[in-house]
Write a protein that holds these residues in place. Structure first.
Motif, mmCIF file in Angstrom:
data_model
loop_
_atom_site.group_PDB
_atom_site.id
_atom_site.type_symbol
_atom_site.label_atom_id
_atom_site.label_comp_id
_atom_site.label_asym_id
_atom_site.label_seq_id
_atom_site.Cartn_x
_atom_site.Cartn_y
_atom_site.Cartn_z
ATOM 1 N N VAL A 150 -43.173 -48.325 -22.695
ATOM 2 C CA VAL A 150 -42.829 -47.975 -21.364
ATOM 3 C C VAL A 150 -43.963 -48.164 -20.654
ATOM 4 O O VAL A 150 -43.768 -48.039 -19.376
ATOM 5 N N GLY A 151 -45.144 -49.072 -20.922
ATOM 6 C CA GLY A 151 -46.148 -49.438 -20.111
ATOM 7 C C GLY A 151 -45.693 -50.380 -19.153
ATOM 8 O O GLY A 151 -46.277 -50.200 -18.019
ATOM 9 N N ASP A 155 -45.905 -49.692 -15.097
ATOM 10 C CA ASP A 155 -46.927 -50.382 -14.143
ATOM 11 C C ASP A 155 -46.066 -51.286 -13.276
ATOM 12 O O ASP A 155 -46.399 -52.251 -12.349
ATOM 13 N N LEU A 156 -44.549 -50.958 -13.128
ATOM 14 C CA LEU A 156 -43.920 -51.444 -11.938
ATOM 15 C C LEU A 156 -44.386 -51.237 -10.534
ATOM 16 O O LEU A 156 -44.764 -50.207 -10.458
ATOM 17 N N PRO A 157 -44.353 -52.257 -9.545
ATOM 18 C CA PRO A 157 -44.649 -51.823 -8.047
ATOM 19 C C PRO A 157 -44.033 -50.858 -7.483
ATOM 20 O O PRO A 157 -44.553 -49.901 -6.695
ATOM 21 N N LEU A 158 -42.853 -50.307 -8.358
ATOM 22 C CA LEU A 158 -42.213 -48.942 -7.574
ATOM 23 C C LEU A 158 -43.015 -47.843 -7.730
ATOM 24 O O LEU A 158 -43.158 -47.008 -6.877
ATOM 25 N N ASP A 204 -48.845 -49.599 -25.104
ATOM 26 C CA ASP A 204 -48.776 -49.112 -23.909
ATOM 27 C C ASP A 204 -50.113 -48.795 -23.188
ATOM 28 O O ASP A 204 -50.312 -48.882 -22.168
ATOM 29 N N LEU A 205 -50.914 -48.165 -23.966
ATOM 30 C CA LEU A 205 -52.449 -47.484 -23.531
ATOM 31 C C LEU A 205 -53.220 -48.694 -23.282
ATOM 32 O O LEU A 205 -54.018 -48.561 -22.283
ATOM 33 N N LYS A 206 -53.073 -49.921 -23.791
ATOM 34 C CA LYS A 206 -53.786 -50.895 -23.368
ATOM 35 C C LYS A 206 -53.541 -51.521 -22.032
ATOM 36 O O LYS A 206 -54.121 -51.821 -21.235
ATOM 37 N N ARG A 207 -52.066 -51.499 -21.934
ATOM 38 C CA ARG A 207 -51.683 -51.799 -20.519
ATOM 39 C C ARG A 207 -51.984 -50.757 -19.230
ATOM 40 O O ARG A 207 -52.047 -51.267 -18.384
#
Length: 424
Positions: A150-151, A155-158, A204-207
């Motif tokens: 889900v990362g 991270d979406l601009p939304l 995910d957590l790296k992102r």
């Protein structure tokens, strides 16, 4: 006939605590919906966060012109969800309500709140916007396979408006414990657990490492020992908040949490009174007190900030309870690396409330608290007893130097009309 468009607005109501204190967090509700329903592929999405989005809701809708408005709500934010839904209807939008509060009270909401065109009971069915359901109450079920990333969605601009806020993450969904008072077990299958893989969690957590604060929302992070043993995020986040049962804190588990990177550990102490402990499926008071203080000592030794949670105004609570526990918690202060949280007893609407509870609905004016709204007084109490409890509570806030987490309370009375129909 319903006219579909390619514009959809996701709406996050906020509690008054969030609005006045600017305390927000990027929850997983909308990222999950985007992933499950492929919303980013079907719609042009906008996001409205009450109190955070600069425009008024009306102006946001006029600018974005969505056809669908999806509102998620828990108990604390439901009155706000109603107001936002009424605004959306006035702008010609089709309003859909979801979330755990809606799932547990779908029939009453459908009967009493015409501002919601559809109420989702459970998780929305896959493909809901491909073959739009006709029923006003739409029943879905939880997709238990959560082993997906889900990362990229988070991270979406939304979600840029949350860029400096804590981000929530879920390693394990579900719970193996058998607490009869828990809404999680009522709305999803009791005892069902699903886990993310080590590879997915690492990715995910790296992102998400550009965020400063990570809040792991698992009911008990220690249900994921394979993740804890395989990952190390001590240098990735300024703060990692997690939760566990206080009777699972021991030398081995606290060491594993430290190695994983946990900096703040939430633990439900609940009470020091025997009757409440038994009803909460905890051990008897003498054993429990030793368990609690052993957990506090272990957190201190491993330099993890302890966040014990104590309930106030619960069924069966003695009138001198808060005075009686003062000697136990006098040293639970931030200077001793303990941040105590007080939680006024707030059963979930939709759960069987138990004998005598419905008639004891106080509602509240706890606008400075980030938790559920309905509050109850124990059987045998009158309003003068409640005033004394609040005075004792405010004294405990002073002694524990915890006003940052537990604002002073002087009275109750707000939102009674909004919640009465869910408890009668």
């Amino acid at each position: 006939m319903l006219v579909f468009s390619d514009r959809l607005c996701l709406v996050q109501p906020s509690s008054e605590y969030q609005i006045t204190s600017h305390q927000y967090a990027l929850a997983l509700t909308f990222p999950y919906l985007i992933r499950f329903l492929e919303l980013d592929q079907k719609f042009r999405l906008s996001l409205y966060v009450e109190g955070r989005t600069e425009q008024s809701f009306s102006k946001h809708l006029q600018a974005e012109q969505p056809h669908f408005v999806l509102i998620t709500s828990n108990t604390a934010t439901f009155p706000h969800a109603v107001k936002l839904a009424q605004i959306a209807k006035s702008e010609g939008c089709y309003v859909i309500l979801g979330g755990i509060f809606a799932s547990m009270n779908a029939e009453r909401i459908a009967t009493n709140y015409l501002c919601f065109d559809k109420i989702i009971k459970g998780a929305p069915p896959a493909g809901m916007f491909d073959q739009f359901p006709l029923d006003r109450i739409v029943e879905g079920k939880r997709q238990y396979d959560i082993d997906f990333e889900v990362g990229d969605i988070l991270d979406l601009p939304l979600f840029d408006c949350y860029r400096n806020d804590p981000v929530c993450y879920e390693i394990t969904f579900g719970c193996v414990y058998n607490c009869s008072f828990c809404s999680l077990r009522r709305i999803w299958n009791a005892g069902v657990c699903s886990h993310r893989s080590v590879e997915v969690v690492r990715s995910d957590l790296k992102r998400l490492a550009n965020r400063q604060v990570l809040k792991i929302i698992d009911d008990d992070i220690l249900q994921s020992p394979h993740i804890l043993a395989a990952c190390d995020f001590r240098s990735s986040f300024k703060k990692v908040i997690a939760e566990t049962r206080i009777d699972r804190v021991n030398e081995q588990s606290i060491s594993v949490l430290k190695e994983f990177g946990v900096t703040h550990l939430i633990m439900g102490v609940e009470s020091f009174e025997n009757e409440h402990l038994v009803s909460s499926l905890k051990s008897r008071s003498g054993i429990w007190t030793k368990t609690v203080f052993r957990a506090m000592d272990l957190c201190a030794r491993y330099h993890i900030t302890a966040r014990p949670v104590l309930q106030v105004l619960y069924p069966g609570m003695s009138k001198n309870y808060l005075q009686n526990i003062l000697p136990y918690i006098r040293d639970w202060t931030p200077t001793n690396n303990i941040e105590v949280f007080f939680s006024f007893f707030t059963p979930h609407p939709g759960l069987d409330p138990g004998k005598g509870i419905a008639s004891n609905l106080l509602t509240n004016d706890l606008s400075d608290f980030d938790h559920l709204h309905p509050v109850y007084m124990p059987d045998g109490y009158d309003i003068d007893d409640v005033k004394k409890i609040l005075s004792d509570y405010n004294q405990l806030v002073d002694v524990t130097e915890s006003v940052e987490f537990n604002p002073y309370v002087s009275s109750f009375g707000k939102y009674k009309k909004e919640f009465d129909l869910f408890f009668n």
